[in-house]
Design an enzyme around this catalytic site. Structure first.
Site, PDB file in Angstrom:
ATOM      1  N   HIS A 160      -5.465   5.306 -15.358  1.00 53.10           N
ATOM      2  CA  HIS A 160      -6.842   5.455 -14.860  1.00 53.10           C
ATOM      3  C   HIS A 160      -7.343   6.881 -15.041  1.00 53.10           C
ATOM      4  CE1 HIS A 160      -9.623   6.817 -11.700  1.00 53.10           C
ATOM      5  NE2 HIS A 160     -10.263   5.695 -11.972  1.00 53.10           N
TER       6      HIS A 160
ATOM      7  N   ASP B  63       0.828  -1.198   0.000  1.00 52.81           N
ATOM      8  CA  ASP B  63       0.000   0.000   0.000  1.00 52.81           C
ATOM      9  C   ASP B  63       0.869   1.256   0.000  1.00 52.81           C
ATOM     10  OD1 ASP B  63      -2.568   1.451   0.429  1.00 52.81           O
ATOM     11  OD2 ASP B  63      -1.628   1.970   2.333  1.00 52.81           O
ATOM     12  N   ALA B  64       0.512   2.223  -0.835  1.00 49.49           N
ATOM     13  CA  ALA B  64       1.045   3.590  -0.828  1.00 49.49           C
ATOM     14  C   ALA B  64       2.510   3.680  -0.409  1.00 49.49           C
ATOM     15  CB  ALA B  64       0.181   4.462   0.075  1.00 49.49           C
TER      16      ALA B  64
ATOM     17  N   HIS C 170     -10.799   0.362  -5.383  1.00 48.15           N
ATOM     18  CA  HIS C 170     -11.496   0.744  -4.143  1.00 48.15           C
ATOM     19  C   HIS C 170     -11.269   2.213  -3.828  1.00 48.15           C
ATOM     20  CE1 HIS C 170      -7.435  -0.049  -2.505  1.00 48.15           C
ATOM     21  NE2 HIS C 170      -7.780   0.816  -1.585  1.00 48.15           N
ATOM     22  N   ASP C 171     -10.048   2.709  -4.061  1.00 51.56           N
ATOM     23  CA  ASP C 171      -9.724   4.103  -3.765  1.00 51.56           C
ATOM     24  C   ASP C 171     -10.487   5.066  -4.656  1.00 51.56           C
ATOM     25  OD1 ASP C 171      -8.021   4.357  -1.579  1.00 51.56           O
ATOM     26  OD2 ASP C 171      -6.263   3.796  -2.736  1.00 51.56           O
TER      27      ASP C 171
ATOM     28  N   ASP D 248      -1.695   4.929 -11.887  1.00 48.36           N
ATOM     29  CA  ASP D 248      -2.842   5.824 -11.739  1.00 48.36           C
ATOM     30  C   ASP D 248      -3.020   6.724 -12.955  1.00 48.36           C
ATOM     31  OD1 ASP D 248      -3.744   4.927  -9.299  1.00 48.36           O
ATOM     32  OD2 ASP D 248      -2.655   6.411  -8.135  1.00 48.36           O
ATOM     33  N   ASP D 249      -1.932   7.063 -13.633  1.00 46.57           N
ATOM     34  CA  ASP D 249      -2.039   7.940 -14.802  1.00 46.57           C
ATOM     35  C   ASP D 249      -2.970   7.350 -15.856  1.00 46.57           C
ATOM     36  OD1 ASP D 249      -0.284   9.653 -13.599  1.00 46.57           O
ATOM     37  OD2 ASP D 249       1.171   9.679 -15.229  1.00 46.57           O
TER      38      ASP D 249
ATOM     39  N   ASN E  15     -13.135   7.219  -2.493  1.00 43.77           N
ATOM     40  CA  ASN E  15     -12.718   8.569  -2.146  1.00 43.77           C
ATOM     41  C   ASN E  15     -13.566   9.638  -2.840  1.00 43.77           C
ATOM     42  OD1 ASN E  15     -10.747   7.618  -0.423  1.00 43.77           O
ATOM     43  ND2 ASN E  15      -9.184   7.534  -2.018  1.00 43.77           N
TER      44      ASN E  15
ATOM     45  N   GLU F 177       1.449   0.009  -4.861  1.00 44.75           N
ATOM     46  CA  GLU F 177       0.737   1.250  -5.166  1.00 44.75           C
ATOM     47  C   GLU F 177       1.730   2.380  -4.944  1.00 44.75           C
ATOM     48  OE1 GLU F 177      -3.105   3.863  -3.636  1.00 44.75           O
ATOM     49  OE2 GLU F 177      -2.035   2.554  -2.252  1.00 44.75           O
TER      50      GLU F 177
END
Length: 608
Positions: free
Chosen positions: A324, A259-260, A389-390, A321-322, A394, A296
């Site tokens: 997405h 995670d992160a 999920h994020d 993420d880019d 969010n 992530e």
């Protein structure tokens, strides 16, 4: 070094806990009968004792400085929750049936992210097992499970875990999780477990009473960061590294998702991520099966995924993420928050070609230059998606993409993900257009903490002012609204979308040009004014050509594909897929203007 309670058999158990600054630590047995067992400290700060008369099921605390009873930081089971005693378990008694299991190669993986508590009405590991055959029939060969480390109460995303070695009791604990992993392997499905090494949750977190597990040296987004490079950091690093190996060794997990990692702070000579990658490689070699680490990352830093031989950390793959953001903005038109950095078809084109969209240029939302060039990194280093999920949770209303775009948009999103040269990923229910939200939810017992979380979420969601009312994260109703409507996949548009996903996954498996994740064997172009993208991929004699129209209108175009006998394999506008009817020919005619329907895609394969 192995830590926690290690059952040795014949009533013998070795207890090990790292507490370098304490003067006295003992094992306090609370059941079946009370008993205090003194421990001895070694030169590295580990307190140890080998005790007899300890059987599996024994409940215990560690007594600190003679006056405080605390659960084991490396507890393997917390049957009474985060404040209760830890339980000794025998990790060697489970009858595994996966001796011949060798895992799924990373570049063949189709990842399905799920949350145990909302995936089934029961919300347990074992309740998931009957659904594995449906996932396999869809084409899924890997499930990625959101964190299961023991958290407070029964409702949580999992990122508030405080006992990293303990499988959540309300999900079914260690026995239930082993049954799930075993069943997954029987179905040919790998298991990826989401783990968190950037912070721990607040409630039930007693680590700082044992020693300097955290550091104020860095200002982490979720509170004090784990101490990975300051004084006494060796014990903390071992705590996290041993935890990673624990899930691979004791639970036969195939991969870990970190995670992160931007919240994992380490300025030491060897970064924690590099050391973790080395240990997992060693474990893989010793056990004859390749285990993977994915991450992530909000860094857009290729050093994360580059091999250590060329100065990288050696992480096998990372979320992109880019991709997405570029896809989401084209489908929805949203331009708030981080989406303000996206919205052009040329950005999705760049992501198809390279990976990262931001590779060193100025990002308006971040107010700085951002990212590094990923052009040379292979496609299997990137995990891409239209939802996670994020990205759902969010939002103030926690809407899935199914509530934001039409069925045509959902099919187009799926095509962009599954026809890409990257590892595809989907969030549970996406495959049939699940419409239930996925809110952020918790079940803490500390009223001050509950109120602090409410206020934090209210502040976070101010950007959505006027779009809806925030749901109370603590309310059971908030949680229940997130449970899947699994039977929807059998009816109406949901059934059509499920079959469309299944068809895409079958094509990805069977067409060599799609199966090989090679960005070198790829051509991509776009027309900004028309919002149309052209993609060609090849592998030896196999070639595909795809047209994606992100416009809400018909678009006329002339195919930029080389000559050949191009046969249509899939068209999302076909009435078969509840489309309005395709305007594209079954055989592609070059140098002739064609028209593609709004928000649709068509895939052609060159016939041999």
């Amino acid at each position: 070094m192995r830590i926690g309670a290690c059952y040795l058999g014949n009533g013998n158990c070795e207890f090990t806990v790292w507490s370098p600054t304490l003067k006295e630590v003992a094992v306090q047995i609370v059941a079946p009968e009370q008993r205090l067992i003194p421990m001895q400290q070694d030169e590295e700060g580990y307190w140890k004792v080998k005790a007899s008369g300890i059987e599996p099921g024994t409940l215990y605390f560690y007594k600190l400085e003679g006056n405080k009873d605390r659960p084991d930081p490396a507890s393997k089971f917390q049957p009474q929750g985060v404040h209760g005693p830890s339980q000794v378990i025998d990790t060697n008694t489970f009858a595994w049936d996966d001796t011949n299991w060798s895992g799924i190669p990373l570049d063949e993986t189709i990842i399905y992210e799920l949350h145990v508590g909302t995936f089934t009405p029961e919300g347990t590991f074992e309740a998931m097992i009957p659904r594995l055959s449906t996932l396999r029939d869809l084409g899924i060969n890997a499930i990625e499970i959101m964190p299961i480390a023991q958290f407070p109460g029964e409702r949580n995303w999992g990122y508030d875990g405080v006992y990293l070695f303990a499988a959540q009791d309300s999900y079914g604990g260690p026995a239930g999780f082993k049954k799930l992993v075993n069943a997954c392997h029987q179905h040919g499905i790998s298991v990826i477990l989401d783990v968190v090494y950037n912070h721990l949750g607040p409630e039930g977190n007693y680590l700082s009473e044992f020693g300097p597990y955290f550091t104020s040296k860095y200002h982490g987004h979720w509170g004090d960061a784990l101490n990975l490079d300051d004084k006494y950091s060796d014990g903390v690093r071992n705590f996290c590294l041993e935890n990673a190996l624990f899930w691979l060794r004791e639970y036969h997990v195939d991969a870990l998702r970190l995670d992160a990692i931007q919240g994992i702070y380490d300025l030491g000579a060897k970064h924690f991520l590099e050391e973790l990658a080395e240990l997992v490689d060693e474990f893989s070699q010793a056990n004859g099966r390749k285990c993977y680490i994915t991450a992530e990352s909000d860094l857009n830093d290729v050093r994360v995924i580059r091999p250590k031989e060329v100065g990288g950390c050696g992480i096998d793959a990372q979320w992109n993420d880019d991709f997405h953001h570029a896809l989401h903005t084209l489908l929805t038109g949203e331009n708030d928050r981080y989406y303000q950095d996206f919205g052009k078809i040329e950005q999705l084109e760049k992501s198809f070609r390279e990976g990262f969209v931001y590779s060193g240029q100025y990002a308006p939302h971040r107010k700085r230059r951002y990212g590094s060039n990923s052009k040379e990194e292979p496609g299997y280093r990137f995990i891409v998606f239209s939802q996670t999920h994020d990205q759902i949770g969010n939002r103030v209303l926690a809407e899935r993409l199914s509530k934001l775009v039409s069925l045509e948009g959902l099919k187009l999103a799926a095509g962009a993900v599954f026809l890409s040269p990257f590892i595809p990923f989907l969030f549970m229910g996406e495959e049939y257009g699940e419409e239930a939200p996925f809110f952020y939810f918790v079940s803490h017992s500390d009223q001050d903490l509950i109120e602090a979380i409410r206020k934090s979420k209210e502040e976070e969601f101010k950007v959505f002012a006027g779009r809806g009312e925030m749901q109370d994260p603590q309310s059971p109703d908030t949680f229940h609204k997130c449970q899947l409507n699994w039977e929807q996949r059998k009816e109406g548009k949901h059934k059509i979308l499920w079959e469309f996903y299944q068809q895409l996954l079958q094509l990805r498996r069977t067409i060599p040009a799609l199966r090989k994740l090679d960005k070198k064997s790829l051509e991509v172009s776009s027309v900004e004014s028309d919002k149309i993208l052209f993609l060609r991929r090849w592998n030896d004699d196999s070639q595909i050509f795809c047209i994606m129209n992100f416009n809400d209108k018909d678009v006329a175009f002339t195919p930029p594909a080389p000559s050949g006998n191009w046969q249509k394999m899939l068209d999302s506008a076909d009435t078969k897929w509840m489309g309005s009817g395709s305007t594209l020919p079954d055989k592609l005619t070059l140098d002739k203007e064609l028209t593609i329907k709004p928000q649709s895609l068509a895939l052609y394969e060159i016939a041999g």
